[in-house]
Enzyme design. Structure first.
Site, short mmCIF file in Angstrom:
data_model
loop_
_atom_site.label_atom_id
_atom_site.label_comp_id
_atom_site.label_asym_id
_atom_site.label_seq_id
_atom_site.Cartn_x
_atom_site.Cartn_y
_atom_site.Cartn_z
CG HIS A 119 -2.33 -0.33 0.86
ND1 HIS A 119 -3.10 -1.19 1.58
CD2 HIS A 119 -3.09 0.10 -0.15
CE1 HIS A 119 -4.28 -1.29 1.02
NE2 HIS A 119 -4.30 -0.51 -0.04
NE ARG A 126 2.21 -7.95 -11.37
CZ ARG A 126 1.26 -7.44 -12.13
NH1 ARG A 126 0.71 -8.18 -13.09
NH2 ARG A 126 0.86 -6.23 -11.99
CD GLU A 159 -1.63 -9.44 -19.18
OE1 GLU A 159 -1.38 -8.75 -18.21
OE2 GLU A 159 -2.72 -10.04 -19.34
CG ASN A 216 3.10 -4.50 -14.88
OD1 ASN A 216 4.08 -3.84 -15.17
ND2 ASN A 216 1.93 -3.96 -14.60
CG ASP A 217 0.73 -10.45 -15.41
OD1 ASP A 217 1.22 -10.98 -14.39
OD2 ASP A 217 -0.39 -9.92 -15.44
CB CYS A 252 -1.23 -1.13 -20.99
SG CYS A 252 -1.56 -2.88 -20.96
NE ARG A 276 -6.91 -5.94 -17.12
CZ ARG A 276 -5.77 -5.88 -16.42
NH1 ARG A 276 -4.61 -6.16 -17.02
NH2 ARG A 276 -5.78 -5.55 -15.16
NE ARG A 285 -3.80 -2.78 -13.79
CZ ARG A 285 -2.76 -1.97 -13.98
NH1 ARG A 285 -2.90 -0.67 -13.87
NH2 ARG A 285 -1.57 -2.47 -14.30
C1 PEP Z 1 0.46 -6.11 -16.98
O1 PEP Z 1 0.47 -7.29 -16.61
O2 PEP Z 1 1.46 -5.52 -17.42
C2 PEP Z 1 -0.77 -5.32 -16.89
C3 PEP Z 1 -0.84 -4.13 -17.44
O3 PEP Z 1 -1.83 -5.86 -16.21
P1 PEP Z 1 -1.85 -5.95 -14.60
O4 PEP Z 1 -0.71 -5.12 -14.07
O5 PEP Z 1 -3.16 -5.42 -14.17
O6 PEP Z 1 -1.68 -7.40 -14.37
MG MG Z 2 -1.37 -8.32 -16.26
#
Ligand code: PEP
Ligand code: MG
Length: 560
Positions: free
Chosen positions: A192, A452, A418, A441-442, A489, A329, A293
Site C-alpha cells: 500500500h 511479481r 502477457e 508486468n506479467d 500498458c 480490459r 482495469r
Molecule cells: C500487466 O500485466 O502488465 C498489466 C498491465 O496488467 P496488470 O498489471 O493489471 O496485471
Molecule cells: Mg497483467
C-alpha cells in the site's frame, strides 16, 4: 552484504517508486507500543471487553475522521481499516481471549495476530494487506494504554520519513509540505505504501536495507535509482538539486500530444482503475485511456456486479474522453486480484492458474454481461471504446474473445500480450483481433519466472531484460507486418528511456499512470524514430537487465 565492523555504510538500496529525488534530514516513525503482557487481568472479562470495545470504537472514529479529510484511494484505505475494527470475527476473538482471563490489550493483540496470520498464509496481495491489520491493532493497544498513537513524527521542519513498514493509514494522510520522501525497510512494489506513494507522486523507496539510518542525519533519496545516500557531499547535493529542477521543468512543460523528435506520433494514454481518476488524467494530458482495469471496481464484491452498476461506472469513464480512445480490459481475476464471483478456488500456483481469460471462459455469462454493459455505455457517450482480454495464451482464446465482443456490438477487440506464448505467436494472434497491448508486468513475470509480488525476486522482475525486450520486439514486428496497433500498458511504459526503447521495438502507443505522462512525453521528444530503433538495438544486444539499461543510456546520450 554483511558490513565489516567499523565500516560506515554510505549508501543504502531499495525499490524506488517513481523517479523523484529528495534531500533532507531523517525522522523515524514513532515506535509501536510494546507487546502487551500475558499476565491475567485483575478487572474481569466484562470490564476488559468493554474497554476493548470502547477503544476500538474510538480508533474507528479517528480513522473515519482522517478518511473524511482525504480523497480517493487514501480515503478507501482508512475506511477499510475502520471496517476491520468492526469485523464481528475480530470482536468474537477478543471476547474469547478476555473470557480466558486476558487483558483488553492482550486480547486485541491476540485477535489481530490470528487474523494477520491467516492473511499472511494466503500470500500475494492479501499478505501485503497484513500491515494494515498490524497498524489497526497497535492503534487500539496505544489507545487502551493511554500511549500516543504510533505514527508520523513532527520534528518541526520538513523531513525524510523512515519507517520499518509504513502503515497505510499514515501514508494516506501524509502532509506533503512536511514529508519530503518516504523510506521503508519492508514492503514490495505492490504494498500500500508504494500504491499510495505513486498516487501522491511522493518520492519513495520501499524494501530498503536502511535500518542503520540515524535520526536527524541528512540523506538524498533517489527513487529513480533506488538509492539513499547518507551524508551527501556538496557535489552530490548539487546534482540532486539539478535533477529536481529537471523534473520540475518536465512537469510544467506544455502538454502536447506524445511524439518523437521527428514528429512521429506516439499517443500517450492513461492507466486507470476507477472513473474518479479520469479528470486528473485529462489534466495531465492523457490522450485517452490505454488500460482501464475493470476488476479494480469489484474486488470486494461477493456477487457479480449488475448490468446497471457496470453501465453507470463505464459511462462515467467514457464521458470523460469524448472522441478519444478508451481501452477497457474485461475482468482480469486471479492471483493477487481474486474475484469471488468468478469462482476463485485455492490453487498451488495462482499466477499459473485460472486467471484472466481462463476464469472468464468458465463463467461466460459474466463476460457477456460486461460486454453488453460496455456497449450500452458506449452508445450513450462519444468515446471510441475498444475492449481487450487479459492473459491470452492461445490463438483460439483470442478468436473466441473477438467473436463474443463483436457479437456484443463492439467492433474493436484486442488482446493483452502477457504470456510469452502469445508474444511468440503474435502474428497469428493479431490476425484474429484488431490490436494488441503488451502487459509488461506479467510478460516479465512469466518470461523471467519471477513472482511479481515477491520482494526477494524483484531484481528478476525487470522489464529491461533483453529476453523481455525480444518478445516485445516480436509483437512489434507482427503489428507492423499486419498493420495493426501494438500498445504497451505495463509499468515499463512509465520509464522515459525504456519508453523510447519500446517505441523502437514497434510500440505504437504507451499507457501509464497519469503521474508518469510528463516524464515520458519529455523523453520521447529527445529522439527520432531512427534513434529509437538504434537505442532499442543496443538494449536488445545486452546480456542482462542492467547492461541493457546502460547500453540504452549510452546510445541515447550519444544521440542527443
Ligand atoms: C500487466 O500485466 O502488465 C498489466 C498491465 O496488467 P496488470 O498489471 O493489471 O496485471
Ligand atoms: Mg497483467
Amino acid at each position: 552484504m554483511p558490513i565489516e565492523p567499523g565500516v560506515v555504510e554510505v549508501e543504502f538500496n531499495g525499490i524506488g517508486v517513481g523517479r523523484g529525488v529528495a534531500i533532507g534530514p531523517v525522522a523515524w516513525m514513532s515506535p509501536p507500543p510494546p507487546e502487551p503482557s500475558t499476565a491475567a487481568s485483575g478487572r474481569g472479562p466484562e470490564l476488559e471487553l468493554e474497554r476493548a470495545q470502547t477503544a476500538a470504537a474510538e480508533v474507528a472514529r479517528e480513522l473515519r475522521r482522517r478518511a473524511a479529510s482525504v480523497e480517493g484511494a487514501a480515503a478507501e484505505v482508512l475506511e477499510a481499516q475502520a471496517l476491520m475494527l468492526e469485523d464481528p470475527a475480530v470482536h468474537a476473538s477478543v471476547g474469547e481471549h478476555v473470557a480466558r482471563g486476558a487483558t483488553a490489550e492482550r486480547a486485541v493483540f491476540e485477535a489481530f495476530a490470528g487474523y494477520r496470520e491467516l492473511l499472511t498464509g494466503m500470500g500475494g496481495y492479501l499478505a501485503e494487506r497484513a500491515a494494515d491489520l498490524a497498524d489497526v491493532s497497535q492503534r487500539v493497544i496505544a489507545e487502551l494504554s493511554g500511549a500516543p498513537a504510533p505514527g508520523v513524527p513532527d520534528p518541526g521542519h520538513p523531513f525524510v520519513l523512515v519507517a520499518h513498514d509504513l502503515a497505510p493509514a499514515d501514508t494516506a494522510t501524509l502532509d506533503l509540505d512536511r514529508v519530503l520522501a518516504v523510506v521503508t525497510l519492508e514492503g514490495g512494489p505492490t504494498s500500500h505504501t508504494a500504491i499510495l506513494a505513486r498516487e501522491k507522486a511522493l518520492v519513495a523507496i520501499v524494501g530498503a536495507d536502511a535500518s542503520a539510518l540515524m535520526e536527524g542525519e541528512t540523506v538524498i533519496v533517489d527513487a529513480e535509482n533506488g538509492r539513499i545516500v547518507r551524508d551527501p557531499s556538496d557535489d552530490e547535493i548539487a546534482a540532486a538539486v539539478a535533477r529536481q529542477e529537471e523534473l520540475a521543468a518536465e512537469a510544467t512543460a506544455p502538454i502536447e500530444p506524445g511524439r518523437l523528435a521527428d514528429g512521429t506520433p506516439v499517443p500517450l494514454l492513461a492507466n486507470l482503475g476507477d472513473p474518479a481518476g479520469a479528470e486528473e488524467a485529462v489534466r495531465l494530458g492523457a490522450e485517452g485511456v490505454g488500460l482501464f482495469r475493470t476488476e479494480f471496481l469489484f474486488l470486494g464484491s461477493e456477487v457479480a456486479p449488475s448490468r446497471a452498476v457496470q453501465e453507470e461506472a463505464y459511462e462515467r469513464l467514457l464521458a470523460a474522453f469524448p472522441d478519444r480512445k478508451v481501452v477497457v480490459r474485461v475482468l482480469d481475476a486471479g492471483a493477487d486480484k481474486p474475484l469471488a464471483f468468478l469462482g476463485g478456488r485455492h490453487e498451488e500456483n495462482p499466477a499459473l492458474g485460472m486467471r484472466g481469460i481462463r476464469a472468464l471462459r468458465r463463467t461466460e455469462p459474466v463476460l457477456r454481461d460486461q460486454l453488453d454493459a460496455l456497449a450500452a455505455a458506449a452508445a450513450r457517450t462519444h468515446a471510441r471504446l475498444e475492449v481487450m482480454a487479459p492473459m491470452i495464451a492461445t490463438v483460439e482464446e483470442a478468436a473466441w474473445f473477438a467473436e463474443i465482443a463483436h457479437g456484443a456490438g463492439l467492433p474493436v477487440a484486442g488482446v493483452m500480450v502477457e504470456v510469452p506464448a502469445a508474444a511468440l505467436l503474435a502474428d497469428r494472434l493479431l490476425a484474429a483481433v484488431e490490436f494488441a497491448s503488451i502487459g509488461t508486468n506479467d510478460l516479465t513475470q512469466y518470461t523471467m519466472a519471477a513472482d511479481r509480488l515477491l520482494g526477494e525476486v524483484a531484481e528478476l522482475q525487470d522489464p529491461w531484460h533483453p529476453a523481455v525486450l525480444g518478445l516485445v520486439g516480436a509483437v512489434g514486428a507482427a503489428g507492423a507486418q499486419l498493420g495493426k496497433p501494438v500498445g504497451i500498458c505495463g509499468e515499463a511504459a512509465a520509464d522515459p528511456l525504456l519508453a523510447v526503447v519500446l517505441v523502437g521495438l514497434g510500440a505504437t502507443s504507451l499507457s501509464m499512470s497519469p503521474s508518469a505522462l510528463a516524464g515520458v512525453r519529455a523523453g520521447l521528444l529527445r529522439h527520432s524514430a531512427a534513434d529509437a530503433r538504434a537505442i532499442a538495438e543496443a538494449a536488445l544486444a545486452a546480456d542482462g537487465s542492467a547492461s541493457a539499461r546502460s547500453a540504452a543510456k549510452a546510445a541515447s546520450d550519444a544521440r542527443r
